[in-house]
Design an enzyme around this catalytic site. Structure first.
Site, PDB file in Angstrom:
ATOM      1  NE  ARG A   1      47.438 -15.638  -2.208  1.00 57.36           N
ATOM      2  CZ  ARG A   1      46.549 -15.035  -3.044  1.00 57.36           C
ATOM      3  NH1 ARG A   1      46.984 -14.280  -4.037  1.00 57.36           N
ATOM      4  NH2 ARG A   1      45.260 -15.209  -2.883  1.00 57.36           N
TER       5      ARG A   1
ATOM      6  CD  GLN B   1      34.773 -11.936  -4.099  1.00 50.78           C
ATOM      7  OE1 GLN B   1      35.184 -10.911  -4.624  1.00 50.78           O
ATOM      8  NE2 GLN B   1      34.205 -11.937  -2.907  1.00 50.78           N
TER       9      GLN B   1
ATOM     10  CG  ASP C   1      40.954 -20.789   0.201  1.00 49.96           C
ATOM     11  OD1 ASP C   1      40.762 -19.761   0.878  1.00 49.96           O
ATOM     12  OD2 ASP C   1      40.017 -21.575  -0.098  1.00 49.96           O
TER      13      ASP C   1
ATOM     14  CG  HIS D   1      38.072 -13.964  -8.290  1.00 56.16           C
ATOM     15  ND1 HIS D   1      38.105 -13.094  -7.218  1.00 56.16           N
ATOM     16  CD2 HIS D   1      37.160 -13.451  -9.152  1.00 56.16           C
ATOM     17  CE1 HIS D   1      37.255 -12.088  -7.450  1.00 56.16           C
ATOM     18  NE2 HIS D   1      36.663 -12.301  -8.610  1.00 56.16           N
TER      19      HIS D   1
ATOM     20  CB  CYS E   1      50.018 -21.787 -21.447  1.00 59.79           C
ATOM     21  SG  CYS E   1      51.132 -20.904 -22.549  1.00 59.79           S
TER      22      CYS E   1
ATOM     23  N   GLY F   1      32.302 -12.856   4.444  1.00 56.17           N
ATOM     24  CA  GLY F   1      33.738 -12.573   4.421  1.00 56.17           C
ATOM     25  C   GLY F   1      34.236 -11.903   3.173  1.00 56.17           C
TER      26      GLY F   1
HETATM   27  C1  BV8 Z   1      37.103  -7.376 -14.719  1.00 55.11           C
HETATM   28  C2  BV8 Z   1      43.182 -12.708  -7.913  1.00 55.11           C
HETATM   29  C3  BV8 Z   1      36.716  -6.535 -16.787  1.00 55.11           C
HETATM   30  C4  BV8 Z   1      43.303 -14.056  -7.360  1.00 55.11           C
HETATM   31  C5  BV8 Z   1      41.486 -11.052  -7.564  1.00 55.11           C
HETATM   32  C6  BV8 Z   1      36.146   0.676 -11.018  1.00 55.11           C
HETATM   33  C7  BV8 Z   1      34.850   0.384 -10.665  1.00 55.11           C
HETATM   34  C8  BV8 Z   1      34.356  -0.916 -10.738  1.00 55.11           C
HETATM   35  C9  BV8 Z   1      35.182  -1.949 -11.171  1.00 55.11           C
HETATM   36  C10 BV8 Z   1      36.466  -1.643 -11.521  1.00 55.11           C
HETATM   37  C11 BV8 Z   1      36.958  -0.352 -11.451  1.00 55.11           C
HETATM   38  N1  BV8 Z   1      38.242  -0.383 -11.842  1.00 55.11           N
HETATM   39  C12 BV8 Z   1      38.572  -1.654 -12.161  1.00 55.11           C
HETATM   40  C13 BV8 Z   1      37.494  -2.405 -11.988  1.00 55.11           C
HETATM   41  C14 BV8 Z   1      37.386  -3.838 -12.229  1.00 55.11           C
HETATM   42  C15 BV8 Z   1      38.074  -4.638 -11.134  1.00 55.11           C
HETATM   43  C16 BV8 Z   1      37.581  -4.224  -9.759  1.00 55.11           C
HETATM   44  O1  BV8 Z   1      36.521  -4.628  -9.344  1.00 55.11           O
HETATM   45  N2  BV8 Z   1      38.377  -3.414  -9.056  1.00 55.11           N
HETATM   46  C17 BV8 Z   1      37.939  -2.977  -7.739  1.00 55.11           C
HETATM   47  C18 BV8 Z   1      39.098  -3.065  -6.765  1.00 55.11           C
HETATM   48  C19 BV8 Z   1      37.357  -1.586  -7.858  1.00 55.11           C
HETATM   49  N3  BV8 Z   1      37.673  -6.003 -11.386  1.00 55.11           N
HETATM   50  C20 BV8 Z   1      38.384  -6.723 -12.256  1.00 55.11           C
HETATM   51  O2  BV8 Z   1      39.389  -6.343 -12.811  1.00 55.11           O
HETATM   52  C21 BV8 Z   1      37.790  -8.093 -12.584  1.00 55.11           C
HETATM   53  N4  BV8 Z   1      37.775  -8.235 -14.003  1.00 55.11           N
HETATM   54  O3  BV8 Z   1      36.393  -6.519 -14.279  1.00 55.11           O
HETATM   55  O4  BV8 Z   1      37.319  -7.542 -16.019  1.00 55.11           O
HETATM   56  C22 BV8 Z   1      36.952  -6.789 -18.190  1.00 55.11           C
HETATM   57  C23 BV8 Z   1      35.958  -6.429 -19.076  1.00 55.11           C
HETATM   58  C24 BV8 Z   1      36.173  -6.629 -20.384  1.00 55.11           C
HETATM   59  C25 BV8 Z   1      37.354  -7.202 -20.834  1.00 55.11           C
HETATM   60  C26 BV8 Z   1      38.337  -7.570 -19.938  1.00 55.11           C
HETATM   61  C27 BV8 Z   1      38.152  -7.364 -18.594  1.00 55.11           C
HETATM   62  C28 BV8 Z   1      38.656  -9.188 -12.006  1.00 55.11           C
HETATM   63  C29 BV8 Z   1      38.485  -9.212 -10.505  1.00 55.11           C
HETATM   64  C30 BV8 Z   1      39.300 -10.368  -9.909  1.00 55.11           C
HETATM   65  C31 BV8 Z   1      40.640  -9.848  -9.506  1.00 55.11           C
HETATM   66  N5  BV8 Z   1      41.411 -10.901  -8.845  1.00 55.11           N
HETATM   67  N6  BV8 Z   1      42.316 -11.924  -7.046  1.00 55.11           N
HETATM   68  C32 BV8 Z   1      43.999 -13.959  -6.039  1.00 55.11           C
HETATM   69  O5  BV8 Z   1      45.179 -13.571  -6.023  1.00 55.11           O
HETATM   70  O6  BV8 Z   1      43.339 -14.278  -5.044  1.00 55.11           O
HETATM   71  S1  BV8 Z   1      40.515 -10.099  -6.580  1.00 55.11           S
HETATM   72  C33 BV8 Z   1      40.837 -10.345  -4.964  1.00 55.11           C
HETATM   73  O7  BV8 Z   1      39.883  -9.527  -4.273  1.00 55.11           O
HETATM   74  C34 BV8 Z   1      40.588 -11.753  -4.481  1.00 55.11           C
HETATM   75  O8  BV8 Z   1      40.054 -12.632  -5.438  1.00 55.11           O
HETATM   76  C35 BV8 Z   1      39.552 -11.520  -3.382  1.00 55.11           C
HETATM   77  O9  BV8 Z   1      38.776 -12.611  -3.166  1.00 55.11           O
HETATM   78  C36 BV8 Z   1      38.818 -10.391  -3.968  1.00 55.11           C
HETATM   79  C37 BV8 Z   1      37.840  -9.669  -3.122  1.00 55.11           C
HETATM   80  O10 BV8 Z   1      38.432  -9.416  -1.892  1.00 55.11           O
HETATM   81  P1  BV8 Z   1      37.697 -10.095  -0.635  1.00 55.11           P
HETATM   82  O11 BV8 Z   1      37.581 -11.556  -0.901  1.00 55.11           O
HETATM   83  O12 BV8 Z   1      36.451  -9.354  -0.349  1.00 55.11           O
HETATM   84  O13 BV8 Z   1      38.782  -9.910   0.478  1.00 55.11           O
HETATM   85  P2  BV8 Z   1      39.087  -8.573   1.303  1.00 55.11           P
HETATM   86  O14 BV8 Z   1      40.403  -8.759   1.969  1.00 55.11           O
HETATM   87  O15 BV8 Z   1      38.851  -7.378   0.422  1.00 55.11           O
HETATM   88  O16 BV8 Z   1      37.931  -8.527   2.414  1.00 55.11           O
HETATM   89  C38 BV8 Z   1      37.884  -9.545   3.403  1.00 55.11           C
HETATM   90  C39 BV8 Z   1      36.600  -9.318   4.185  1.00 55.11           C
HETATM   91  O17 BV8 Z   1      36.476 -10.368   5.150  1.00 55.11           O
HETATM   92  C40 BV8 Z   1      36.576  -8.019   4.965  1.00 55.11           C
HETATM   93  O18 BV8 Z   1      35.334  -7.375   4.745  1.00 55.11           O
HETATM   94  C41 BV8 Z   1      36.688  -8.451   6.437  1.00 55.11           C
HETATM   95  O19 BV8 Z   1      35.942  -7.612   7.299  1.00 55.11           O
HETATM   96  C42 BV8 Z   1      36.074  -9.827   6.384  1.00 55.11           C
HETATM   97  N7  BV8 Z   1      36.549 -10.756   7.421  1.00 55.11           N
HETATM   98  C43 BV8 Z   1      37.769 -10.799   8.009  1.00 55.11           C
HETATM   99  N8  BV8 Z   1      37.797 -11.843   8.888  1.00 55.11           N
HETATM  100  C44 BV8 Z   1      36.584 -12.460   8.808  1.00 55.11           C
HETATM  101  C45 BV8 Z   1      35.786 -11.774   7.883  1.00 55.11           C
HETATM  102  N9  BV8 Z   1      34.526 -12.152   7.585  1.00 55.11           N
HETATM  103  C46 BV8 Z   1      34.033 -13.220   8.237  1.00 55.11           C
HETATM  104  N10 BV8 Z   1      34.730 -13.935   9.153  1.00 55.11           N
HETATM  105  C47 BV8 Z   1      36.002 -13.578   9.457  1.00 55.11           C
HETATM  106  N11 BV8 Z   1      36.702 -14.296  10.375  1.00 55.11           N
HETATM  107 ZN    ZN Z   2      51.399 -22.532 -24.162  1.00 57.12          ZN
END
Ligand code: BV8
Ligand code: ZN
Length: 251
Positions: A73, A105, A108, A123, A131, A191
């Site tokens: 990536r 989020q 990049d 993020h 580390c 987005g």
């Molecule tokens: C935490 C890593 C807690 C980096 C990412 C149940 C209910 C609620 C929450 C949770 C649950 N179960 C688990 C959770 C928590 C979880 C979560 O939210 N899960 C979701 C799936 C339900 N969250 C976490 O774990 C977070 N941490 O909660 O910690 C905690 C508490 C105490 C102690 C310890 C911990 C951590 C969240 C971060 C995870 N890491 N990525 C990487 O590899 O990139 S998340 C990943 O999804 C990316 O960061 C990404 O940015 C993010 C969100 O996705 P989007 O950016 O929205 O991208 P997506 O593809 O989904 O959508 C794209 C959109 O663009 C679409 O709508 C499309 O229509 C649109 N689009 C397309 N083309 C265009 C456009 N828009 C405009 N123009 C265009 N041309």
């Molecule tokens: Zn270390």
């Protein structure tokens, strides 16, 4: 509130009058730069389980595989350029008298490369490596090792400096974004599928605090029904026009 879908004039006026603007972006913001989104037909996670590549457990099971996925990536990112939508947001920041902050989020780095200054990478970033055990962190801009390098301080494997599922977001960054969501008077959400917490709640805090919500996304999201304006088009199409109109109205 039924969003006034294409009332660009009114949305631009709200932006022009804003005293504080928060922009929240997700993977769709970078789609037109050629970086795939996560969810969707050709999504990054298509055919891959999130648990394997975006969780600490996945990294512990297969450090080299996860490291390689992020290296690929990073390599792809370095071959892409910010598009007109990224540039428009930078112009908004530099052309508006109000503070404009981007809480992204995305990992990049394209907002900064487009000239935006106030960017909160909620993020983390593809271009930092830390580390997996101690707090040692290094800037990682080009290295594409096949295996994760080991920490020079404690010998544990280094990992991408990003936030995985189940991991806390950097507290200082999240707190600042949460505070801004309650102080700003316009939130531009671009987005994002608005499902990943805690970022998905930021626009709701803003709405609750009386801010005007503007969404730019070709697809409807859980946020769309509570937005004042929703533009069902691509970021690179909408943002330059919206910013031009808004800056033309700024006294
Ligand atoms: C935490 C890593 C807690 C980096 C990412 C149940 C209910 C609620 C929450 C949770 C649950 N179960 C688990 C959770 C928590 C979880 C979560 O939210 N899960 C979701 C799936 C339900 N969250 C976490 O774990 C977070 N941490 O909660 O910690 C905690 C508490 C105490 C102690 C310890 C911990 C951590 C969240 C971060 C995870 N890491 N990525 C990487 O590899 O990139 S998340 C990943 O999804 C990316 O960061 C990404 O940015 C993010 C969100 O996705 P989007 O950016 O929205 O991208 P997506 O593809 O989904 O959508 C794209 C959109 O663009 C679409 O709508 C499309 O229509 C649109 N689009 C397309 N083309 C265009 C456009 N828009 C405009 N123009 C265009 N041309
Ligand atoms: Zn270390």
């Amino acid at each position: 509130m039924i969003p006034r879908i294409d009332d660009a004039e009114a949305a631009a006026r709200a932006l022009a009058r804003a005293e504080s603007i928060l922009v929240i972006t997700g993977a769709g913001m970078s789609a037109e730069s050629g970086i795939p989104t996560f969810r969707g037909p050709d999504g990054l996670w298509e055919g891959r389980s999130v648990e394997d590549v975006a969780t600490p457990e996945g990294f512990a099971r297969d450090p080299a595989g996860v490291w390689q996925w992020y290296s690929d990536r990073r390599r792809n990112c370095l071959q892409t350029e910010p598009h007109a939508g990224h540039v428009a947001l930078a112009r908004l920041e530099h052309g508006h008298r109000a503070p404009v902050t981007i809480a992204t989020q995305n990992i990049d780095g394209l907002h900064r490369r487009a000239g935006s200054g106030d960017v909160i990478e909620l993020h983390g970033s593809l271009f930092t490596t830390r580390c997996s055990k101690c707090s040692h962190q290094v800037p990682e801009d080009r290295a594409f090792y096949s295996e994760p390098p080991t920490c020079e301080y404690c010998g544990a494997p280094m990992r991408p400096g990003v936030v995985w599922f189940g991991e806390m977001l950097p507290a200082d960054r999240l707190l600042r974004a949460q505070a801004l969501s309650q102080e700003c008077d316009v939130v531009l959400v671009v987005g994002t599928s608005a499902v990943v917490q805690p970022v998905a709640s930021l626009p709701l805090y803003a709405r609750h605090s009386g801010a005007t919500l503007v969404e730019v996304n070709p697809q409807e999201t859980p946020l769309t029904p509570v937005c004042h304006f929703a533009f069902p088009h691509a970021a690179g199409e909408v943002l330059p026009q919206l910013v031009d109109r808004a800056l033309a109205m700024v006294e």
